[in-house]
Design a protein around this motif. Structure first.
Motif, PDB file in Angstrom:
ATOM      1  N   ALA A   1      64.056  56.523  -5.354  1.00  0.00           N
ATOM      2  CA  ALA A   1      63.834  57.218  -4.082  1.00  0.00           C
ATOM      3  C   ALA A   1      65.141  57.388  -3.324  1.00  0.00           C
ATOM      4  O   ALA A   1      65.404  58.444  -2.735  1.00  0.00           O
ATOM      5  N   GLY A   2      65.991  56.354  -3.368  1.00  0.00           N
ATOM      6  CA  GLY A   2      67.261  56.420  -2.673  1.00  0.00           C
ATOM      7  C   GLY A   2      68.231  57.413  -3.278  1.00  0.00           C
ATOM      8  O   GLY A   2      69.119  57.934  -2.591  1.00  0.00           O
ATOM      9  N   MET A   3      68.059  57.717  -4.578  1.00  0.00           N
ATOM     10  CA  MET A   3      68.936  58.676  -5.260  1.00  0.00           C
ATOM     11  C   MET A   3      68.487  60.118  -5.056  1.00  0.00           C
ATOM     12  O   MET A   3      69.199  61.046  -5.413  1.00  0.00           O
ATOM     13  N   THR A   4      67.319  60.287  -4.476  1.00  0.00           N
ATOM     14  CA  THR A   4      66.757  61.620  -4.272  1.00  0.00           C
ATOM     15  C   THR A   4      67.232  62.171  -2.932  1.00  0.00           C
ATOM     16  O   THR A   4      67.211  61.460  -1.924  1.00  0.00           O
ATOM     17  N   ALA A   5      67.642  63.432  -2.902  1.00  0.00           N
ATOM     18  CA  ALA A   5      68.165  64.023  -1.674  1.00  0.00           C
ATOM     19  C   ALA A   5      67.159  63.939  -0.531  1.00  0.00           C
ATOM     20  O   ALA A   5      67.540  63.717   0.625  1.00  0.00           O
ATOM     21  N   LEU A   6      65.878  64.077  -0.843  1.00  0.00           N
ATOM     22  CA  LEU A   6      64.846  64.025   0.193  1.00  0.00           C
ATOM     23  C   LEU A   6      64.364  62.606   0.472  1.00  0.00           C
ATOM     24  O   LEU A   6      63.441  62.400   1.257  1.00  0.00           O
ATOM     25  N   GLN A   7      64.990  61.617  -0.196  1.00  0.00           N
ATOM     26  CA  GLN A   7      64.832  60.192   0.121  1.00  0.00           C
ATOM     27  C   GLN A   7      63.405  59.667  -0.027  1.00  0.00           C
ATOM     28  O   GLN A   7      62.942  58.842   0.755  1.00  0.00           O
ATOM     29  N   ARG A   8      62.713  60.146  -1.038  1.00  0.00           N
ATOM     30  CA  ARG A   8      61.392  59.597  -1.347  1.00  0.00           C
ATOM     31  C   ARG A   8      61.036  59.944  -2.778  1.00  0.00           C
ATOM     32  O   ARG A   8      61.657  60.810  -3.405  1.00  0.00           O
ATOM     33  N   LEU A   9      60.027  59.253  -3.310  1.00  0.00           N
ATOM     34  CA  LEU A   9      59.466  59.648  -4.589  1.00  0.00           C
ATOM     35  C   LEU A   9      58.658  60.926  -4.404  1.00  0.00           C
ATOM     36  O   LEU A   9      58.131  61.195  -3.331  1.00  0.00           O
ATOM     37  N   GLY A  10      58.555  61.703  -5.454  1.00  0.00           N
ATOM     38  CA  GLY A  10      57.676  62.853  -5.410  1.00  0.00           C
ATOM     39  C   GLY A  10      56.221  62.423  -5.480  1.00  0.00           C
ATOM     40  O   GLY A  10      55.906  61.271  -5.793  1.00  0.00           O
ATOM     41  N   THR A  11      55.342  63.343  -5.185  1.00  0.00           N
ATOM     42  CA  THR A  11      53.910  63.100  -5.307  1.00  0.00           C
ATOM     43  C   THR A  11      53.332  64.122  -6.284  1.00  0.00           C
ATOM     44  O   THR A  11      53.908  65.203  -6.478  1.00  0.00           O
ATOM     45  N   PRO A  12      52.189  63.822  -6.894  1.00  0.00           N
ATOM     46  CA  PRO A  12      51.579  64.817  -7.781  1.00  0.00           C
ATOM     47  C   PRO A  12      51.353  66.178  -7.127  1.00  0.00           C
ATOM     48  O   PRO A  12      51.636  67.205  -7.765  1.00  0.00           O
ATOM     49  N   PRO A  13      50.906  66.248  -5.854  1.00  0.00           N
ATOM     50  CA  PRO A  13      50.783  67.584  -5.242  1.00  0.00           C
ATOM     51  C   PRO A  13      52.106  68.328  -5.112  1.00  0.00           C
ATOM     52  O   PRO A  13      52.116  69.571  -5.140  1.00  0.00           O
ATOM     53  N   ASP A  14      53.228  67.610  -4.976  1.00  0.00           N
ATOM     54  CA  ASP A  14      54.540  68.277  -4.955  1.00  0.00           C
ATOM     55  C   ASP A  14      54.760  69.054  -6.244  1.00  0.00           C
ATOM     56  O   ASP A  14      55.222  70.199  -6.231  1.00  0.00           O
ATOM     57  N   ILE A  15      54.436  68.435  -7.375  1.00  0.00           N
ATOM     58  CA  ILE A  15      54.644  69.072  -8.672  1.00  0.00           C
ATOM     59  C   ILE A  15      53.609  70.168  -8.890  1.00  0.00           C
ATOM     60  O   ILE A  15      53.924  71.243  -9.429  1.00  0.00           O
ATOM     61  N   ALA A  16      52.383  69.903  -8.462  1.00  0.00           N
ATOM     62  CA  ALA A  16      51.323  70.900  -8.623  1.00  0.00           C
ATOM     63  C   ALA A  16      51.660  72.191  -7.885  1.00  0.00           C
ATOM     64  O   ALA A  16      51.309  73.286  -8.338  1.00  0.00           O
ATOM     65  N   ALA A  17      52.343  72.093  -6.769  1.00  0.00           N
ATOM     66  CA  ALA A  17      52.717  73.286  -6.005  1.00  0.00           C
ATOM     67  C   ALA A  17      53.688  74.156  -6.794  1.00  0.00           C
ATOM     68  O   ALA A  17      53.606  75.390  -6.773  1.00  0.00           O
ATOM     69  N   VAL A  18      54.622  73.527  -7.506  1.00  0.00           N
ATOM     70  CA  VAL A  18      55.577  74.277  -8.329  1.00  0.00           C
ATOM     71  C   VAL A  18      54.844  74.936  -9.498  1.00  0.00           C
ATOM     72  O   VAL A  18      55.095  76.100  -9.834  1.00  0.00           O
ATOM     73  N   ILE A  19      53.929  74.204 -10.102  1.00  0.00           N
ATOM     74  CA  ILE A  19      53.151  74.756 -11.214  1.00  0.00           C
ATOM     75  C   ILE A  19      52.283  75.910 -10.728  1.00  0.00           C
ATOM     76  O   ILE A  19      52.149  76.940 -11.404  1.00  0.00           O
ATOM     77  N   ALA A  20      51.700  75.773  -9.549  1.00  0.00           N
ATOM     78  CA  ALA A  20      50.878  76.854  -8.994  1.00  0.00           C
ATOM     79  C   ALA A  20      51.708  78.108  -8.767  1.00  0.00           C
ATOM     80  O   ALA A  20      51.228  79.234  -8.980  1.00  0.00           O
ATOM     81  N   PHE A  21      52.955  77.938  -8.339  1.00  0.00           N
ATOM     82  CA  PHE A  21      53.843  79.092  -8.188  1.00  0.00           C
ATOM     83  C   PHE A  21      54.055  79.793  -9.530  1.00  0.00           C
ATOM     84  O   PHE A  21      53.934  81.020  -9.641  1.00  0.00           O
ATOM     85  N   LEU A  22      54.344  79.012 -10.576  1.00  0.00           N
ATOM     86  CA  LEU A  22      54.578  79.606 -11.891  1.00  0.00           C
ATOM     87  C   LEU A  22      53.312  80.228 -12.466  1.00  0.00           C
ATOM     88  O   LEU A  22      53.389  81.160 -13.269  1.00  0.00           O
ATOM     89  N   ALA A  23      52.162  79.717 -12.060  1.00  0.00           N
ATOM     90  CA  ALA A  23      50.887  80.267 -12.544  1.00  0.00           C
ATOM     91  C   ALA A  23      50.490  81.534 -11.805  1.00  0.00           C
ATOM     92  O   ALA A  23      49.647  82.293 -12.278  1.00  0.00           O
ATOM     93  N   GLY A  24      51.091  81.769 -10.652  1.00  0.00           N
ATOM     94  CA  GLY A  24      50.661  82.852  -9.783  1.00  0.00           C
ATOM     95  C   GLY A  24      51.446  84.139  -9.945  1.00  0.00           C
ATOM     96  O   GLY A  24      52.395  84.236 -10.734  1.00  0.00           O
ATOM     97  N   PRO A  25      51.095  85.143  -9.172  1.00  0.00           N
ATOM     98  CA  PRO A  25      51.690  86.475  -9.323  1.00  0.00           C
ATOM     99  C   PRO A  25      53.153  86.563  -8.900  1.00  0.00           C
ATOM    100  O   PRO A  25      53.879  87.442  -9.377  1.00  0.00           O
ATOM    101  N   ASP A  26      53.607  85.690  -8.017  1.00  0.00           N
ATOM    102  CA  ASP A  26      54.972  85.805  -7.506  1.00  0.00           C
ATOM    103  C   ASP A  26      56.038  85.354  -8.497  1.00  0.00           C
ATOM    104  O   ASP A  26      57.237  85.530  -8.235  1.00  0.00           O
ATOM    105  N   SER A  27      55.630  84.765  -9.630  1.00  0.00           N
ATOM    106  CA  SER A  27      56.611  84.277 -10.612  1.00  0.00           C
ATOM    107  C   SER A  27      56.732  85.199 -11.816  1.00  0.00           C
ATOM    108  O   SER A  27      57.315  84.819 -12.837  1.00  0.00           O
ATOM    109  N   ALA A  28      56.212  86.426 -11.708  1.00  0.00           N
ATOM    110  CA  ALA A  28      56.140  87.317 -12.869  1.00  0.00           C
ATOM    111  C   ALA A  28      57.496  87.657 -13.474  1.00  0.00           C
ATOM    112  O   ALA A  28      57.580  88.031 -14.641  1.00  0.00           O
TER     113      ALA A  28
END
Length: 240
Positions: free
Chosen positions: A198-225
């Motif tokens: 967490a300390g090595m991360t620029a945003l100073q915390r561990l990620g959460t599963p919804p953080d990753i799901a949001a990126v996957i949702a972007f790639l699954a959606g129309p804006d990533s074509a």
């Protein structure tokens, strides 16, 4: 609320817990019909089905004989494949056995690769394939030879698939989470190690599963074509 995935069908492997569960929740919230696989977490799979309406299919990625069954519910057509399921493995090179090698590479590389192959005739033009890798391919750690190798191989398969499926406007991308707070992460790290991450991360915390799901949702959606063959490091600035 815009249902950006309305009318789309998604298949998510390893959807009962952790990042996979968050992906199922996000894609269904975005309007997709979702089928997900699980291995042993039957109660978690049932609760997710009840909460989201997604369909659960049992699967053992160590056994490629279970592969055809996961595509049965989507024989009428598929728009999104998310290869999420995998295992973490910490063992030094001196300790690795033949059996370890076969198990990790089968679950993390071989099964996802053949899942992609099985998906090709079912995917509609303009579809999406999203493969989960790891920050460990860029920052390998002691004890992680098999895990890092299995994910690095999947990254290369992703790039080739992007070339091969591009003429059909099917995008193929990788998401590489950083230190994300899941049972898998905690199983191979000490509390002190998680605090350091967490300390090595620029945003100073561990990620959460919804953080990753949001990126996957972007790639699954129309804006990533217009994005394919890419590896998105979703780690809050763990790797810059």
């Amino acid at each position: 609320m815009t249902l950006s995935l309305s009318g789309k069908t998604a298949l998510v492997t390893g959807g009962s817990r952790g990042i996979g569960r968050a992906v199922v929740e996000r894609l269904t919230a975005d309007g997709a019909r979702v089928v997900f696989t699980y291995h042993s977490a039957e109660a978690e799979a049932a609760s997710l089905t009840a909460a989201t309406g997604a369909e659960a299919v049992r699967c053992d990625q160590a056994d490629l004989g279970t592969l055809p069954a996961i595509f049965e519910p989507v024989r009428d057509g598929l728009d999104i494949l998310v290869n999420n399921a995998g295992i973490a493995f910490a063992r030094t090179l001196a300790e690795i056995t033949f059996e370890d090698f076969d198990r990790v590479l089968t679950i993390n590389t071989k099964f996802p690769a053949f899942a992609m192959q099985a998906a090709i005739p079912l995917l509609r033009d303009g579809g999406r394939i999203i493969n989960l890798s790891s920050i460990n391919t860029a920052l390998p750690a002691p004890g992680g030879a098999l895990y890092s190798a299995s994910k690095a191989a999947l990254e290369q398969i992703t790039k080739v698939a992007a070339r091969e499926l591009g003429p059909r406007r099917i995008t193929v991308n990788t998401v590489s989470p950083g230190a994300t707070d899941t049972d898998m992460l905690r199983s191979v790290n000490t509390p002190e190690g998680l605090e350091r991450a967490a300390g090595m991360t620029a945003l100073q915390r561990l990620g959460t599963p919804p953080d990753i799901a949001a990126v996957i949702a972007f790639l699954a959606g129309p804006d990533s074509a217009w994005m394919t063959g890419q590896n998105l490091h979703a780690g809050g600035g763990f790797l810059i």
